[in-house]
Design a protein around this motif. Structure first.
Motif, PDB file in Angstrom:
ATOM      1  N   GLU A   1       2.498 -21.010  -4.823  1.00 43.31           N
ATOM      2  CA  GLU A   1       1.222 -20.260  -4.647  1.00 43.31           C
ATOM      3  C   GLU A   1       1.404 -18.550  -5.186  1.00 43.31           C
ATOM      4  OE1 GLU A   1       2.779 -22.130  -2.362  1.00 43.31           O
ATOM      5  OE2 GLU A   1       1.099 -23.576  -1.969  1.00 43.31           O
TER       6      GLU A   1
ATOM      7  N   SER B   1      -1.579 -18.461  -9.153  1.00 41.54           N
ATOM      8  CA  SER B   1      -2.595 -19.192  -9.096  1.00 41.54           C
ATOM      9  C   SER B   1      -3.596 -18.809  -9.933  1.00 41.54           C
ATOM     10  CB  SER B   1      -3.258 -19.341  -7.695  1.00 41.54           C
ATOM     11  OG  SER B   1      -3.892 -17.988  -7.403  1.00 41.54           O
TER      12      SER B   1
ATOM     13  N   SER C   1      -5.945 -25.562   0.970  1.00 44.83           N
ATOM     14  CA  SER C   1      -5.166 -24.435   1.743  1.00 44.83           C
ATOM     15  C   SER C   1      -6.075 -23.771   2.451  1.00 44.83           C
ATOM     16  CB  SER C   1      -4.613 -23.609   0.866  1.00 44.83           C
ATOM     17  OG  SER C   1      -3.588 -22.856   1.430  1.00 44.83           O
TER      18      SER C   1
ATOM     19  N   TRP D   1      -8.091 -21.292  -1.358  1.00 47.01           N
ATOM     20  CA  TRP D   1      -7.035 -21.924  -2.051  1.00 47.01           C
ATOM     21  C   TRP D   1      -6.727 -23.368  -1.976  1.00 47.01           C
ATOM     22  CZ3 TRP D   1      -2.820 -18.419  -4.118  1.00 47.01           C
ATOM     23  CH2 TRP D   1      -3.319 -16.921  -3.977  1.00 47.01           C
TER      24      TRP D   1
ATOM     25  N   ARG E   1      -4.166 -26.644  -3.719  1.00 51.68           N
ATOM     26  CA  ARG E   1      -3.073 -27.223  -4.739  1.00 51.68           C
ATOM     27  C   ARG E   1      -3.360 -28.627  -5.080  1.00 51.68           C
ATOM     28  NH1 ARG E   1       2.780 -25.324  -3.774  1.00 51.68           N
ATOM     29  NH2 ARG E   1       3.073 -27.411  -4.735  1.00 51.68           N
TER      30      ARG E   1
ATOM     31  N   SER F   1      -1.642 -24.271  -8.188  1.00 54.49           N
ATOM     32  CA  SER F   1      -2.605 -23.664  -7.365  1.00 54.49           C
ATOM     33  C   SER F   1      -3.667 -22.948  -8.077  1.00 54.49           C
ATOM     34  CB  SER F   1      -1.939 -22.475  -6.594  1.00 54.49           C
ATOM     35  OG  SER F   1      -0.782 -22.927  -5.527  1.00 54.49           O
TER      36      SER F   1
ATOM     37  N   GLN G   1      -7.693 -21.065  -6.883  1.00 52.79           N
ATOM     38  CA  GLN G   1      -8.623 -20.062  -5.662  1.00 52.79           C
ATOM     39  C   GLN G   1      -9.877 -20.733  -6.305  1.00 52.79           C
ATOM     40  OE1 GLN G   1      -7.626 -16.290  -5.044  1.00 52.79           O
ATOM     41  NE2 GLN G   1      -5.749 -16.407  -6.303  1.00 52.79           N
TER      42      GLN G   1
END
Length: 152
Positions: A74, A77, A103, A107, A109, A115, A117
C-alpha cells in the motif's frame, strides 16, 4: 529543460501480461502496445512475457515478469478520480472482482495485489467537514450521498 516522461514499471511474478490485459479491459482508452517475451537462455521461461508495454487512458505503464522476489504494498497506490457515484461503483466493482480486497477510505487491492484509491473528485471538499471526515473513516467504498448527509 526537455519534457520528462515517467513510466511506472510494475513488477509481477509471472502475471504481468494477464494484469495488463485486465487493466486495459477496466479502463477506457487503454491498450497493450508491445509484449516482449523471454527467449532461450534468458532468466524466465521461454515464451513467457518478460515485459508488457501498455497504456491506461494514455498513461504508459510497463508490466515486468521479474519473479517472486518483490511484492506490491500500500506504500504505492494509483488514484482514480471519479466524477460521480456510478464511476466509483464501476471501478470499485471491476477492481475488486475475482479476488481483489476492499480496504478502507476508498482503498482496495486488485487480484494482482496492486493498490488503488477509488475516490470522487469532491472528496477533499466534502471531508473538510468533520462529520463527513468521520463518516469516510468508517467506509470501505466511498459513498458520496452518505458523505453529503454527514456534512450537513
Amino acid at each position: 529543460m526537455a519534457s520528462l516522461n515517467i513510466t511506472p514499471c510494475l513488477w509481477f511474478d509471472t502475471q504481468g501480461e494477464q494484469a495488463a490485459e485486465f487493466y486495459c479491459s477496466v479502463f477506457p482508452n487503454s491498450k497493450i502496445k508491445q509484449v516482449t517475451r523471454y527467449g532461450p537462455d534468458m532468466p524466465g521461461p521461454e515464451g513467457q512475457a518478460m515485459t508488457v508495454d501498455f497504456e491506461i487512458d494514455g498513461q504508459p505503464f510497463i508490466a515486468l515478469n521479474g519473479g517472486p522476489e518483490f511484492k506490491f504494498s500500500e506504500a504505492v497506490s494509483f488514484q482514480i478520480f471519479c466524477k460521480d457515484q456510478a464511476e466509483v461503483d464501476h471501478y470499485w466493482s471491476a477492481l475488486t472482482e475475482g479476488g481483489g480486497e476492499e480496504s478502507e477510505c476508498g482503498w482496495l487491492r486488485d487480484k494482482f495485489g496492486l493498490s488503488w484509491q477509488v475516490i470522487p473528485t469532491r472528496l477533499m471538499e466534502l471531508v473538510e467537514n468533520p462529520g463527513a471526515m468521520q463518516a469516510m473513516l468508517k467506509m470501505k467504498k466511498i459513498d458520496i450521498a452518505e458523505l453529503e448527509r454527514a456534512a450537513t
